[in-house]
Design an enzyme around this catalytic site. Structure first.
Site, mmCIF file in Angstrom:
data_model
loop_
_atom_site.group_PDB
_atom_site.id
_atom_site.type_symbol
_atom_site.label_atom_id
_atom_site.label_comp_id
_atom_site.label_asym_id
_atom_site.label_seq_id
_atom_site.Cartn_x
_atom_site.Cartn_y
_atom_site.Cartn_z
ATOM 1 N N ASN A 100 0.800 -1.221 0.000
ATOM 2 C CA ASN A 100 0.000 0.000 0.000
ATOM 3 C C ASN A 100 0.834 1.273 0.000
ATOM 4 O O ASN A 100 0.362 2.321 -0.444
ATOM 5 C CB ASN A 100 -0.922 -0.005 1.223
ATOM 6 N N TYR A 105 3.300 9.880 -10.917
ATOM 7 C CA TYR A 105 2.295 9.125 -10.181
ATOM 8 C C TYR A 105 1.531 8.192 -11.118
ATOM 9 O O TYR A 105 1.346 7.004 -10.837
ATOM 10 C CB TYR A 105 1.325 10.069 -9.475
#
Length: 251
Positions: free
Chosen positions: A89, A156
């Site tokens: 995560n 990203y």
């Protein structure tokens, strides 16, 4: 769902989706290893879990450092004897919102190191242990930005597209080994990353919600619920998939 006697590692578990996921696994009786580069934040997550009667162990880990990720898995197995679920995560966003021609090089290297290389290290080390066990489940946290174009956000977007690709490739490789690998792709969800984006403009929140058919941002626990489901026996015939949780944004 029941994760009694299951051992679960969650990276980036000090806040946001990671913290919510750690708390939910613990509520389902898992033994949770709360991993984060920020030891204080990880400690707060573990404290909340223990207050609720759950089991949690804190391990400080920089996912960009292979030796630390390897130690995370090795120490977990030494202590608990197994690793049933790995949730990759940990993630960051770039500090600047710039188009490709002006994209900041520090942002590129930092974001790729955490979001892409960190997930690779997590998968590789977990897979090595799960192969020895003959079973396991991995859930990677990707993003809507890994499925659809995301302007002014190149590093990203690149990193999250990579997470989706790595998830599918690894799932193909290990499907016959009783190891399932899936990903979640959250849309705009309450987190430090979203707060950073909202702070960039006075009108950002209004503009973003206009793109979401459900008219609101996601909650970290809603993403956590999907992660737990993908790691559970309720999804035993699912591997190599991405579940999009975005309130309809991708529509």
């Amino acid at each position: 769902m029941d994760f009694t006697k299951k051992v679960v590692i969650i990276t980036g578990a000090g806040s946001g989706i990671g913290a919510a996921t750690a708390q939910l696994f613990a509520a389902y009786n898992a033994n949770v290893i709360v991993s984060d580069i920020n030891l204080d934040q990880a400690g707060l997550t573990a404290r909340d879990i223990k207050k609720s009667g759950g089991m949690a162990t804190v391990v400080q880990t920089d996912v960009t450092q292979f030796d630390q990720v390897k130690a995370l898995v090795t120490d977990t197995v030494t202590t608990f004897g197994q690793l049933d679920v790995m949730v990759n995560n940990a993630g960051i966003g770039g500090k600047h919102q710039l188009k490709t021609a002006e994209h900041d090089h520090d942002d590129w290297h930092n974001v790729i190191a955490v979001n892409q290389t960190g997930v690779f290290y997590g998968m590789q080390t977990a897979l090595q242990q799960m192969m020895l066990q003959g079973q396991g489940a991995i859930v990677n946290v990707a993003s809507l930005a890994g499925l659809k174009a995301s302007g002014n956000n190149l590093s990203y977007s690149a990193s999250k597209y990579a997470v989706v690709g790595m998830t599918k490739s690894a799932a193909l490789e290990y499907g016959r080994k009783n190891i399932r690998i899936n990903a979640v792709c959250p849309g705009f969800t309450h987190s430090a990353l979203l707060n950073q984006l909202l702070a960039s403009s006075d009108t950002m929140e209004k503009n973003l919600k206009r793109m979401i058919p459900m008219g609101r941002f996601g909650e970290a626990k809603e993403i956590a619920e999907a992660i737990c489901w993908l790691a559970s026996d309720h999804s035993k015939f699912i591997t190599g998939q991405t579940i999009t949780l975005d309130g309809g944004t991708s529509l």
